[in-house]
Design a protein around this motif. Structure first.
Motif, PDB file in Angstrom:
ATOM      1  N   GLN A 117       0.818  -1.211   0.000  1.00 28.16           N
ATOM      2  CA  GLN A 117       0.000   0.000   0.000  1.00 28.16           C
ATOM      3  C   GLN A 117       0.854   1.264   0.000  1.00 28.16           C
ATOM      4  N   LYS A 118       1.963   1.226   0.727  1.00 26.15           N
ATOM      5  CA  LYS A 118       2.782   2.430   0.905  1.00 26.15           C
ATOM      6  C   LYS A 118       3.959   2.521  -0.054  1.00 26.15           C
ATOM      7  N   GLY A 119       4.401   1.378  -0.586  1.00 27.13           N
ATOM      8  CA  GLY A 119       5.586   1.380  -1.431  1.00 27.13           C
ATOM      9  C   GLY A 119       5.271   1.231  -2.904  1.00 27.13           C
ATOM     10  N   GLY A 120       6.330   1.265  -3.705  1.00 35.74           N
ATOM     11  CA  GLY A 120       6.162   1.154  -5.147  1.00 35.74           C
ATOM     12  C   GLY A 120       6.093  -0.276  -5.639  1.00 35.74           C
ATOM     13  N   ASN A 121       6.678  -1.199  -4.881  1.00 32.62           N
ATOM     14  CA  ASN A 121       6.658  -2.607  -5.293  1.00 32.62           C
ATOM     15  C   ASN A 121       5.353  -3.266  -4.865  1.00 32.62           C
TER      16      ASN A 121
END
Length: 509
Positions: free
Chosen positions: A249-253
């Motif tokens: 939810q918070k990262g790009g991956n």
């Protein structure tokens, strides 16, 4: 009731179980020669000593494990394991003795002129899968038959044998007793966390000369950018799943872990073997919330996209994910793995089952035991202690100044001796860098032997307290039946009951 001593890794079965087991053996052999299978760490300069035959007057076995070695005279064994007054011949059965083992025999015999060690084995080098399969099966079958008949060698390699069943039938010596009687053996010089957690029912029946770690390699830079804090010393798989959702939810991956359902089941079962099998009482515990919960946890991670099956590799920028599972089999493995994720990799302890306590996972390697029927137990123990100790370092291979050392970079696995490990780490510090062999799969790759990384790794070695179970027929049953759940053909509860029944039958054969 018919006695059953089926091989631990399922060598009587054709197909997947045997292939996996052979793969591990080939991997162990190739590690000594400087090659790594799968997506492992590339070979490093200085490796390759394992290809030298080395050793002295060592026989190639016929594949028939001999009866107890005949000794000239009475052997003159002394109380407390002192030097014998007469000649003693110890027979040591193994599948493929390494060059280092042969060299160690030569050195030991030079230090103990009244003791001769005869290595019996089935094959001198790896030829092909078929011949290796035949030699392994011959070793397991003949050793089982000899041990059940009250014969067998004085010393035996146990990596491929049913150590638990041998111990339950009182066929092996409890090495804890030998350690207590040996005033020269200081447990503080060894990785006590590995020794203590390699016990079976309170006894140590197989001495691991080395061990591996199972862990996760993570992209520390990408994880830090999400602001999430990870307590990998205490996290469970439930914690991992929750953290994984937040990372996506918070990262790009969008992919958190690269694996497969079958691989994860195999790994989790091995890492949590005591939860599901009580070897001492011959009882299975698969029909339980712990096991069905594990099945459901694995499937949910893939259904939700948290885990994904993708070809794995090691190297800069090769994977677009937060974590990958990895076995760490040497210091070189560790340092090269730390260069993945564009140099932002970090080692994390693997999450544990909620029912287990905190701590990392290790896999015992090069395990050696003493036949309880041997008339020379004290002398057999002295040789095991020699192999495990730093005393075995600097072993001449061919009467020249060249040598092998259990603290050498080429040693496969982490030595059980902490003294030897400290020397190994110091070698890397002094070298400063580590380079791959020329003309290899990663020709020209060099990494820094960072002192801070080496210091951190020591904590992971001492924090590994969960022993990964051997591959076994039980594991094959779990793998075969678990597949039907992952394909949606059966419920987790039905699969658990089926595995329970099959394993109960196997344990009580």
């Amino acid at each position: 009731m018919r006695a059953s001593l089926l091989p631990e890794r399922g060598f009587t079965m054709k197909g997947k179980g045997l292939f996996i087991a052979l793969g591990l053996i080939v991997l162990a052999l190739s590690a000594c020669a400087g090659n790594h299978a799968g997506g492992g760490t590339p070979s490093t300069t200085g490796q390759g000593a394992g290809n030298n035959a080395g050793g002295g007057d060592v026989k190639e076995g016929s594949g028939q494990v001999p009866a107890k070695a005949a000794n000239d005279g009475d052997g003159g064994q002394k109380e407390g394991g002192g030097e014998p007054s007469g000649p003693v011949k110890l027979v040591f059965a193994t599948v493929n003795p390494s060059a280092q083992l042969k060299a160690s025999v030569k050195k030991y015999e030079s230090l103990h002129p009244n003791t001769t060690i005869e290595l019996t084995y089935t094959q001198t080098e790896f030829k092909d899968i078929d011949s290796q399969e035949a030699n392994i099966e011959k070793y397991v079958t003949t050793t089982n038959a000899a041990m059940l008949a009250g014969k067998g060698p004085d010393l035996l390699e146990l990596d491929l044998l049913p150590t638990d069943k041998y111990a339950n039938r009182h066929l092996l010596v409890d090495l804890n007793d030998m350690m207590k009687q040996d005033a020269s053996f200081d447990k503080a010089d060894y990785f006590a966390n590995v020794l203590d957690n390699s016990e079976i029912g309170g006894g140590l029946y197989a001495m691991p000369l080395s061990f591996y770690l199972n862990g996760l390699i993570g992209d520390s830079d990408a994880i830090q950018k999400t602001g999430l804090q990870i307590d990998d010393k205490n996290w469970t798989w439930d914690d991992f799943s929750e953290i994984a959702k937040q990372l996506t939810q918070k990262g790009g991956n969008k992919t958190v872990l690269l694996s497969s359902m079958a691989y994860m089941l195999d790994e989790m079962f091995g890492e949590n073997y005591p939860l599901y099998v009580d070897e001492a009482s011959r009882k299975a515990k698969f029909d339980s919330p712990a096991f069905t919960g594990m099945l459901q946890r694995i499937k949910t991670m893939f259904d939700e996209g948290i885990a994904k099956q993708v070809d794995r590799g090691v190297g800069k920028g090769s994977i677009d994910t937060y974590f990958q599972e990895i076995p760490i089999q040497s210091m070189a493995d560790y340092l090269f793995s730390m260069d993945s994720f564009d140099g932002h990799a970090k080692l994390y302890a693997k999450p544990h089952a909620p029912e287990l306590g905190a701590g990392g996972y290790f896999q015992a390697n090069q395990t050696v035991g003493i036949n309880a029927g041997s008339p020379f137990k004290a002398q057999a123990w002295k040789f095991i202690a020699f192999l495990a100790a730093e005393e075995a370092a600097t072993v001449p291979a061919d009467n020249t100044a060249s040598s092998y050392s259990i603290s050498d970079i080429s040693f496969a696995g982490f030595p059980i001796s902490r003294v030897a490990y400290d020397k190994q780490a110091e070698q890397f510090r002094k070298a400063g860098t580590l380079s791959t062999l020329p003309n290899g799969p990663a020709d020209g790759m060099t990494v820094k032997a960072d002192g801070a990384l080496l210091d951190q790794f020591g904590d992971y070695l001492t924090g590994a307290v969960h022993a990964v179970g051997k591959r076994s027929r039980v594991g094959e049953i779990v793998s075969e039946e678990g597949e039907s759940f992952f394909k949606g053909q059966k419920s987790a509860e039905d699969v658990a009951k089926l595995i329970q029944n099959k394993v109960d039958l196997y344990l009580n054969e």
